[in-house]
Design a protein around this motif. Sequence first.
Motif, PDB file in Angstrom:
ATOM      1  N   LEU A  36       0.828  -1.199   0.000  1.00 47.77           N
ATOM      2  CA  LEU A  36       0.000   0.000   0.000  1.00 47.77           C
ATOM      3  C   LEU A  36       0.868   1.256   0.000  1.00 47.77           C
ATOM      4  O   LEU A  36       0.523   2.282   0.581  1.00 47.77           O
ATOM      5  CB  LEU A  36      -0.973  -0.053   1.180  1.00 47.77           C
ATOM      6  N   THR A  37       2.010   1.150  -0.684  1.00 51.23           N
ATOM      7  CA  THR A  37       2.910   2.292  -0.864  1.00 51.23           C
ATOM      8  C   THR A  37       3.123   2.509  -2.362  1.00 51.23           C
ATOM      9  O   THR A  37       3.695   1.671  -3.046  1.00 51.23           O
ATOM     10  CB  THR A  37       4.267   2.035  -0.169  1.00 51.23           C
ATOM     11  N   HIS A  38       2.634   3.638  -2.840  1.00 52.36           N
ATOM     12  CA  HIS A  38       2.710   3.960  -4.274  1.00 52.36           C
ATOM     13  C   HIS A  38       4.128   4.412  -4.638  1.00 52.36           C
ATOM     14  O   HIS A  38       4.808   5.018  -3.811  1.00 52.36           O
ATOM     15  CB  HIS A  38       1.693   5.079  -4.565  1.00 52.36           C
ATOM     16  N   PRO A  39       4.572   4.134  -5.871  1.00 57.89           N
ATOM     17  CA  PRO A  39       5.918   4.573  -6.283  1.00 57.89           C
ATOM     18  C   PRO A  39       6.145   6.084  -6.155  1.00 57.89           C
ATOM     19  O   PRO A  39       7.296   6.517  -6.059  1.00 57.89           O
ATOM     20  CB  PRO A  39       5.998   4.130  -7.755  1.00 57.89           C
ATOM     21  N   LEU A 104      -3.725   3.828   1.248  1.00 58.38           N
ATOM     22  CA  LEU A 104      -2.607   3.859   0.312  1.00 58.38           C
ATOM     23  C   LEU A 104      -1.765   5.113   0.529  1.00 58.38           C
ATOM     24  O   LEU A 104      -2.295   6.225   0.543  1.00 58.38           O
ATOM     25  CB  LEU A 104      -3.195   3.847  -1.111  1.00 58.38           C
ATOM     26  N   LEU A 105      -0.450   4.919   0.700  1.00 62.72           N
ATOM     27  CA  LEU A 105       0.466   6.049   0.790  1.00 62.72           C
ATOM     28  C   LEU A 105       0.810   6.478  -0.631  1.00 62.72           C
ATOM     29  O   LEU A 105       1.411   5.708  -1.377  1.00 62.72           O
ATOM     30  CB  LEU A 105       1.747   5.644   1.526  1.00 62.72           C
ATOM     31  N   LEU A 106       0.414   7.704  -0.992  1.00 60.55           N
ATOM     32  CA  LEU A 106       0.781   8.183  -2.333  1.00 60.55           C
ATOM     33  C   LEU A 106       0.928   9.685  -2.348  1.00 60.55           C
ATOM     34  O   LEU A 106       0.327  10.387  -1.539  1.00 60.55           O
ATOM     35  CB  LEU A 106      -0.187   7.689  -3.421  1.00 60.55           C
ATOM     36  N   GLY A 107       1.758  10.137  -3.269  1.00 57.17           N
ATOM     37  CA  GLY A 107       2.048  11.565  -3.364  1.00 57.17           C
ATOM     38  C   GLY A 107       0.813  12.353  -3.775  1.00 57.17           C
ATOM     39  O   GLY A 107      -0.100  11.801  -4.404  1.00 57.17           O
ATOM     40  N   PRO A 108       0.776  13.676  -3.426  1.00 61.07           N
ATOM     41  CA  PRO A 108      -0.421  14.479  -3.688  1.00 61.07           C
ATOM     42  C   PRO A 108      -0.769  14.594  -5.173  1.00 61.07           C
ATOM     43  O   PRO A 108      -1.943  14.570  -5.542  1.00 61.07           O
ATOM     44  CB  PRO A 108      -0.064  15.852  -3.100  1.00 61.07           C
ATOM     45  N   ASP A 113      -4.747  12.831  -9.483  1.00 59.51           N
ATOM     46  CA  ASP A 113      -4.788  12.388 -10.879  1.00 59.51           C
ATOM     47  C   ASP A 113      -5.934  11.398 -11.042  1.00 59.51           C
ATOM     48  O   ASP A 113      -5.752  10.188 -10.936  1.00 59.51           O
ATOM     49  CB  ASP A 113      -3.442  11.748 -11.247  1.00 59.51           C
ATOM     50  N   HIS A 114      -7.119  11.928 -11.310  1.00 53.77           N
ATOM     51  CA  HIS A 114      -8.295  11.058 -11.337  1.00 53.77           C
ATOM     52  C   HIS A 114      -8.298  10.123 -12.541  1.00 53.77           C
ATOM     53  O   HIS A 114      -8.868   9.043 -12.488  1.00 53.77           O
ATOM     54  CB  HIS A 114      -9.574  11.911 -11.270  1.00 53.77           C
ATOM     55  N   GLU A 118      -7.773   4.619 -11.616  1.00 51.26           N
ATOM     56  CA  GLU A 118      -8.117   3.215 -11.807  1.00 51.26           C
ATOM     57  C   GLU A 118      -6.865   2.349 -11.886  1.00 51.26           C
ATOM     58  O   GLU A 118      -6.834   1.245 -11.328  1.00 51.26           O
ATOM     59  CB  GLU A 118      -8.923   3.054 -13.090  1.00 51.26           C
ATOM     60  N   SER A 119      -5.851   2.880 -12.570  1.00 53.60           N
ATOM     61  CA  SER A 119      -4.628   2.123 -12.744  1.00 53.60           C
ATOM     62  C   SER A 119      -3.930   1.869 -11.404  1.00 53.60           C
ATOM     63  O   SER A 119      -3.583   0.734 -11.076  1.00 53.60           O
ATOM     64  CB  SER A 119      -3.718   2.878 -13.707  1.00 53.60           C
ATOM     65  N   TRP A 120      -3.750   2.918 -10.581  1.00 57.79           N
ATOM     66  CA  TRP A 120      -3.037   2.663  -9.325  1.00 57.79           C
ATOM     67  C   TRP A 120      -3.888   1.929  -8.304  1.00 57.79           C
ATOM     68  O   TRP A 120      -3.364   1.197  -7.469  1.00 57.79           O
ATOM     69  CB  TRP A 120      -2.336   3.896  -8.761  1.00 57.79           C
TER      70      TRP A 120
END
Lengths: 245, 245
Positions: A36-39, A104-108, A113-114, A118-120
Amino acid sequence: MPSCPPQRQRQLKKLILRLGLSANAPIRWDLLDLALTHPSTSGSDNYEQLEFVGDSVVRLLAAVLLQEGDAQGSVGEWSAIRSVLVSDLNLAALASSYGLERFLLLGPSTRNDHRGQESWLADAFEALLGALYLSTSDLSLIRPWLQPHLLQKAEQVRTDPTYQNYKAALQQWTQATYQKLPEYRVQENQTASQQPEYSIDERFTAEVWLQDQLLGVGKGHSIKAAEKAAAQEAFLRLQSPLADA
Amino acid sequence: MPSCPPQRQRQLKKLILRLGLSANAPIRWDLLDLALTHPSTSGSDNYEQLEFVGDSVVRLLAAVLLQEGDAQGSVGEWSAIRSVLVSDLNLAALASSYGLERFLLLGPSTRNDHRGQESWLADAFEALLGALYLSTSDLSLIRPWLQPHLLQKAEQVRTDPTYQNYKAALQQWTQATYQKLPEYRVQENQTASQQPEYSIDERFTAEVWLQDQLLGVGKGHSIKAAEKAAAQEAFLRLQSPLADA
């Protein structure tokens, strides 16, 4: 067993409970954290590796469910159904139904980015499956909650007339979107038919084009079957919101 | 639990012993029998459904081994290695090393078709994995004997300079830029071989796609050579400043 910070683990326990699992289940919390950590948060410690594993996990579970439910079924139909089950569209919808984005940890910039959402969401969902699979080396933390969703979707695909007539569905789509009709080009696989191993299902190959763009390719025992397979591939691909990536 | 005729079961036990498993292992003999029945013997009761399951099983095991062995590895490299591990070429060689053909029920014309042998050996091998997976719902009857083979092959691929080529480079680029892997579609140029102008170097044509975009086309004397040529064209084109022209 490696772990993750207590605060993060408390958060992740909430997700585990949402899935209907016990917080005392033998979960690799370090892997769940990574899943649950986005690149965009970390270039090296993120969900990409677990997504690679999880992609195989969901494909296997789908195959097992199709085999168990319909052991005499046609592999061609199974393959069409599975492509819907493991699609980004389906996995992102499942992720969303469990509120995965909150964990999910992800950058702002990614969060806003709507179009990419779906992809992430689908990627993180696969990574979650990877982490749960690797926790026990089997599907015991996955089947109990995921199986009902996949069975329901498979039944929906089986009974949805759209999926029974991809050529019509594709034509409606290209007409509506480009005011153009798709064009089919069919070839008979000559040499193939001279081989003893030749499968009757591969006698014809059809390509479906929209102007100069190849939309899909399919094979079949007849021209009609090959065209249908090509239309199916094209239609499913065009339905994916990532089609224009 | 359903079974199969005693004589056939005695034969299948020999295969199980060859794999290094115990003949008392909880094996679904009915599924094992089916896994080793070619479609030329029975149009309805054959290995096709189990092959569908087994294909996912070997992909999952390969993914798990790559994750365990190199948790920080590049997903692009994993993908390139896995495509070799799960290739017909590799699976047929493994099948052959266990003498799988002796246990396979298949029609005489198929048995004498040496050109098609790689394909049906690989298919039956996948079906065998499907039957063993479904016997216990985990990899416990598979990992003990298959893991050493896959690890050895993965190491071979990692150190083989021919794999350090445009395919790997292209994969890294598409992963980094679109978080997607390129897809190869290869066709044997059947008609070409009947023409006087035909060159052996054009036996196969490969296309490399990224979702619905054709990135490159290449030809070669083997599938691998054609894919490499397609990857080279795609990679060089993408590096060119005119890439998006």
